[in-house]
Design a protein around this motif. Structure first.
Motif, PDB file in Angstrom:
ATOM      1  N   LEU B  15      -2.018   0.108   5.603  1.00  0.00           N
ATOM      2  CA  LEU B  15      -2.736  -0.179   4.132  1.00  0.00           C
ATOM      3  C   LEU B  15      -3.914  -0.808   4.647  1.00  0.00           C
ATOM      4  N   LYS B  16      -4.891  -0.750   3.679  1.00  0.00           N
ATOM      5  CA  LYS B  16      -6.294  -1.308   3.979  1.00  0.00           C
ATOM      6  C   LYS B  16      -6.184  -2.606   2.621  1.00  0.00           C
ATOM      7  N   ARG B  17      -6.239  -3.666   3.203  1.00  0.00           N
ATOM      8  CA  ARG B  17      -6.377  -4.483   2.074  1.00  0.00           C
ATOM      9  C   ARG B  17      -7.532  -4.217   1.540  1.00  0.00           C
ATOM     10  N   PRO B  18      -7.584  -4.660  -0.078  1.00  0.00           N
ATOM     11  CA  PRO B  18      -8.674  -4.750  -0.661  1.00  0.00           C
ATOM     12  C   PRO B  18      -9.831  -5.698  -0.890  1.00  0.00           C
ATOM     13  N   LYS B  19      -9.079  -6.987  -0.464  1.00  0.00           N
ATOM     14  CA  LYS B  19      -9.789  -8.454  -0.717  1.00  0.00           C
ATOM     15  C   LYS B  19     -10.599  -8.122  -0.063  1.00  0.00           C
ATOM     16  N   THR B  20      -9.708  -7.617   1.957  1.00  0.00           N
ATOM     17  CA  THR B  20     -10.452  -7.429   2.674  1.00  0.00           C
ATOM     18  C   THR B  20     -11.028  -6.658   3.148  1.00  0.00           C
ATOM     19  N   GLY B  21     -10.769  -5.385   3.640  1.00  0.00           N
ATOM     20  CA  GLY B  21     -10.982  -3.687   4.264  1.00  0.00           C
ATOM     21  C   GLY B  21     -10.438  -4.071   5.364  1.00  0.00           C
ATOM     22  N   ASP B  22      -9.332  -5.066   5.563  1.00  0.00           N
ATOM     23  CA  ASP B  22      -8.647  -4.446   7.197  1.00  0.00           C
ATOM     24  C   ASP B  22      -8.024  -3.137   6.884  1.00  0.00           C
ATOM     25  N   ALA B  23      -7.769  -2.958   8.117  1.00  0.00           N
ATOM     26  CA  ALA B  23      -6.906  -1.971   8.093  1.00  0.00           C
ATOM     27  C   ALA B  23      -5.136  -3.090   9.331  1.00  0.00           C
ATOM     28  N   LEU B  24      -3.991  -3.134   7.892  1.00  0.00           N
ATOM     29  CA  LEU B  24      -2.879  -4.008   8.813  1.00  0.00           C
ATOM     30  C   LEU B  24      -2.034  -2.673   9.202  1.00  0.00           C
ATOM     31  N   CYS B  25      -1.301  -2.774  10.049  1.00  0.00           N
ATOM     32  CA  CYS B  25       0.180  -2.079  10.337  1.00  0.00           C
ATOM     33  C   CYS B  25       1.527  -2.957   9.342  1.00  0.00           C
ATOM     34  N   ARG B  26       2.521  -2.152   9.199  1.00  0.00           N
ATOM     35  CA  ARG B  26       3.441  -3.513   8.242  1.00  0.00           C
ATOM     36  C   ARG B  26       3.757  -4.544   8.805  1.00  0.00           C
ATOM     37  N   GLU B  27       4.120  -4.634   9.885  1.00  0.00           N
ATOM     38  CA  GLU B  27       4.717  -5.954  10.143  1.00  0.00           C
ATOM     39  C   GLU B  27       3.567  -7.334   9.960  1.00  0.00           C
ATOM     40  N   PHE B  29       0.599  -6.681   7.650  1.00  0.00           N
ATOM     41  CA  PHE B  29       0.470  -7.087   6.396  1.00  0.00           C
ATOM     42  C   PHE B  29       1.868  -7.651   5.810  1.00  0.00           C
ATOM     43  N   PHE B  30       2.952  -7.657   6.014  1.00  0.00           N
ATOM     44  CA  PHE B  30       3.983  -8.623   5.809  1.00  0.00           C
ATOM     45  C   PHE B  30       4.232  -9.729   6.336  1.00  0.00           C
ATOM     46  N   TRP B  31       2.829 -10.439   6.967  1.00  0.00           N
ATOM     47  CA  TRP B  31       2.560 -11.520   7.842  1.00  0.00           C
ATOM     48  C   TRP B  31       1.705 -11.965   6.544  1.00  0.00           C
ATOM     49  N   ALA B  32       1.055 -10.974   7.019  1.00  0.00           N
ATOM     50  CA  ALA B  32      -0.793 -11.781   6.283  1.00  0.00           C
ATOM     51  C   ALA B  32      -0.120 -11.851   4.450  1.00  0.00           C
ATOM     52  N   PHE B  33       0.172 -10.806   4.231  1.00  0.00           N
ATOM     53  CA  PHE B  33       1.131 -11.017   2.706  1.00  0.00           C
ATOM     54  C   PHE B  33       1.376 -12.270   2.481  1.00  0.00           C
ATOM     55  N   GLU B  34       2.918 -12.823   3.038  1.00  0.00           N
ATOM     56  CA  GLU B  34       3.189 -14.031   3.203  1.00  0.00           C
ATOM     57  C   GLU B  34       2.468 -15.502   3.226  1.00  0.00           C
ATOM     58  N   GLU B 213      -2.641  -6.918  -7.670  1.00  0.00           N
ATOM     59  CA  GLU B 213      -1.388  -6.271  -7.371  1.00  0.00           C
ATOM     60  C   GLU B 213      -0.934  -5.085  -6.284  1.00  0.00           C
ATOM     61  N   LYS B 214      -1.885  -4.194  -6.186  1.00  0.00           N
ATOM     62  CA  LYS B 214      -2.027  -3.708  -4.855  1.00  0.00           C
ATOM     63  C   LYS B 214      -1.159  -3.281  -3.758  1.00  0.00           C
ATOM     64  N   GLU B 215      -1.306  -5.171  -3.260  1.00  0.00           N
ATOM     65  CA  GLU B 215      -0.668  -5.477  -2.394  1.00  0.00           C
ATOM     66  C   GLU B 215       0.821  -5.813  -2.706  1.00  0.00           C
ATOM     67  N   ILE B 216       1.229  -6.234  -3.232  1.00  0.00           N
ATOM     68  CA  ILE B 216       2.444  -6.648  -4.045  1.00  0.00           C
ATOM     69  C   ILE B 216       3.359  -5.429  -4.734  1.00  0.00           C
ATOM     70  N   VAL B 217       3.201  -4.484  -5.118  1.00  0.00           N
ATOM     71  CA  VAL B 217       3.424  -3.204  -5.092  1.00  0.00           C
ATOM     72  C   VAL B 217       3.689  -2.062  -3.166  1.00  0.00           C
ATOM     73  N   MET B 218       2.324  -2.320  -2.780  1.00  0.00           N
ATOM     74  CA  MET B 218       2.494  -1.927  -1.321  1.00  0.00           C
ATOM     75  C   MET B 218       3.820  -2.956  -0.641  1.00  0.00           C
ATOM     76  N   TYR B 219       3.940  -4.010  -1.224  1.00  0.00           N
ATOM     77  CA  TYR B 219       4.161  -4.778  -0.216  1.00  0.00           C
ATOM     78  C   TYR B 219       6.120  -4.544  -0.517  1.00  0.00           C
ATOM     79  N   ALA B 220       6.599  -3.970  -2.061  1.00  0.00           N
ATOM     80  CA  ALA B 220       7.840  -3.846  -2.506  1.00  0.00           C
ATOM     81  C   ALA B 220       8.004  -2.546  -2.212  1.00  0.00           C
ATOM     82  N   TYR B 221       7.193  -1.921  -1.798  1.00  0.00           N
ATOM     83  CA  TYR B 221       7.230  -0.167  -1.314  1.00  0.00           C
ATOM     84  C   TYR B 221       7.836  -0.417   0.002  1.00  0.00           C
ATOM     85  N   PHE B 222       7.287  -1.228   0.745  1.00  0.00           N
ATOM     86  CA  PHE B 222       7.487  -0.950   2.100  1.00  0.00           C
ATOM     87  C   PHE B 222       8.572  -1.965   2.210  1.00  0.00           C
TER      88      PHE B 222
END
Lengths: 100, 345
Positions: B15-27, B29-34, B213-222
């Protein structure tokens, strides 16, 4: 070339309310069998979409608010429209515009 | 091929984070989101140990992810909160009845108790009945006004200390844009607050205030979370849809525009000389209101008197009409305050 295409988050409503499709893209006939996302989007619109094309595409790309993943990776990491599709890729479209 | 995760963990980014442009792996991303939600919660001091907190749950993506993350963070960081899901049944066949099934599954999946309150019980009207009266033009006004009160009434019945809602950064930016377009200075000032309601009403907070919203939807998806995504059958006429489409266009040009608009909303100052409506209480149902009679009571009066347009339009005119026709007919011309345990908790 065969692909799996999935729609969710409300995007499936535009595609006959079917979430998963197995599609076969035709050879393009000019010796060039490369399909990019740029080619896939209008093909899906013209061959798979059932209603309201303006809710799927805007200009030559997806409508803003629809997320796209290829093999479970954000297409923004893969060059978006320029991504070259591989056989058996899975392309997922998720609408973020529905409900909350 | 996707690039590697920016954290250097060695995995492929998803995923490319919309806020920062960072590319993150699944784990990661979960960690950053939470962790970001946790940081938002702690920086704003949203919760106190031992509090009883209602998660406003619609079955949609935002509240489903919110319930999941609240449960997760409450355990991981030992917030010491008692959680409950609170759902409002507006009475919309084919929409809310289906989404409530999702909430019931969430209740079982997350092990959080659920309370459902219906418009029919609270107001004597379902949205299906209301739409039959008012048509598809102002129906969202009824629904929005009634839902806001219904959540508070449900929260009061439960005796919770506060309500958390799934409003995300995109929603808040949309509301800023809508309030600018409407020239609604009072709401423009309030709408960016992470927590609202102090004296007399139950506080509401938005732990996803800075979550895209993009991250919420991606979080729900993954995370493969189970949410309901059918559009409300009555919503195509909603004004918010235009603001949303506009914002999504902006985001496509520059992803940070969402946060930038929230920041602009926060930074807008109103001159001291400007007269703002003062918050009082409704003379009929005692609910918080900037008018002598709250919007819900006026809307309900209109419905019960067979004049559904009574509560629609400029508030000064509405108040005048409501006063003139008060008590003309209708066995329930005001919100039934007897069903509410005011000040509980």
């Amino acid at each position: 070339m065969q692909l799996t295409v999935e729609f969710s988050g409300g995007a499936e409503l535009l595609f006959g309310n079917v979430k998963q499709h197995r599609v076969t893209l035709p050879d393009r006939g000019d010796g060039d069998s490369v399909w990019t996302m740029e080619g896939l989007l209008p093909w899906l619109r013209d061959n798979l979409l059932k209603e309201r094309p303006e809710l799927f595409m805007q200009g030559d790309t997806v409508r803003p608010g629809i997320l796209v993943l290829v093999n479970d990776a954000d297409w923004e990491l893969l060059g978006q429209l320029s991504y070259k599709l591989q056989p058996d890729d899975t392309v997922v479209f998720i609408s973020t515009l529905h409900g909350g | 091929m996707a690039p590697k995760c920016k954290t250097g963990c060695g995995k492929n980014a998803i995923l490319k984070r919309p806020k920062t442009g960072d590319a993150l792996c699944r784990e990661c991303f979960f960690w950053a989101f939470e962790t970001e939600v946790h940081n938002t919660v702690t920086a704003a001091r949203l919760f106190r140990r031992g509090q009883y907190v209602a998660v406003a749950a619609s079955g949609g993506k935002d509240s489903t992810v919110l319930a999941h993350v609240m449960k997760e963070l409450n355990q991981r960081y030992d917030y010491g909160l008692r959680l409950v899901l609170l759902s409002i049944d507006e009475g919309i066949t084919g929409y809310r009845d289906d989404s409530l099934e999702t909430v019931k599954r969430n209740r079982d999946q997350y092990g959080i108790p659920l309370t459902v309150l219906s418009y029919e019980d609270l107001y004597g009207w379902t949205m299906d009945d209301i739409v039959k009266q008012v048509g598809l033009r102002n129906n969202c006004t009824f629904c929005g006004v009634f839902r806001r009160q219904a959540l508070d009434r449900g929260a009061a019945q439960l005796g919770v200390d506060q309500i958390v809602t799934g409003h995300n950064a995109d929603d808040i930016a949309e509301t800023v844009v809508m309030n600018v377009l409407r020239g609604d200075i009072a709401r423009l000032q309030r709408c960016t607050a992470i927590s609202t309601g102090t004296e007399g009403s139950i506080p509401r907070s938005k732990p996803f205030k800075y979550t895209y919203e993009k991250e919420i939807v991606m979080y729900a998806y993954f995370k493969k979370l189970d949410y309901f995504s059918t559009e409300c059958i009555y919503s195509p006429n909603a004004y918010r849809g235009y603001a949303r489409a506009y914002l999504k266009d902006l985001e496509a040009i520059r992803a940070t525009s969402i946060i930038d608009i929230i920041h602009s909303g926060e930074s807008l100052a109103v001159r001291d000389a400007a007269r703002l409506p003062t918050q009082g209480t409704c003379s009929r149902c005692q609910y918080i209101s900037s008018q002598p009679v709250c919007k819900a009571c006026v809307l309900l009066q209109g419905l019960n008197q067979g004049r559904p347009r009574l509560g629609i339009g400029k508030s000064s005119k509405v108040q005048e009409r409501a006063r003139e026709t008060e008590g003309e007919s209708g066995d329930r011309s005001e919100v039934d305050s007897a069903t509410v345990t005011v000040g509980a908790g």
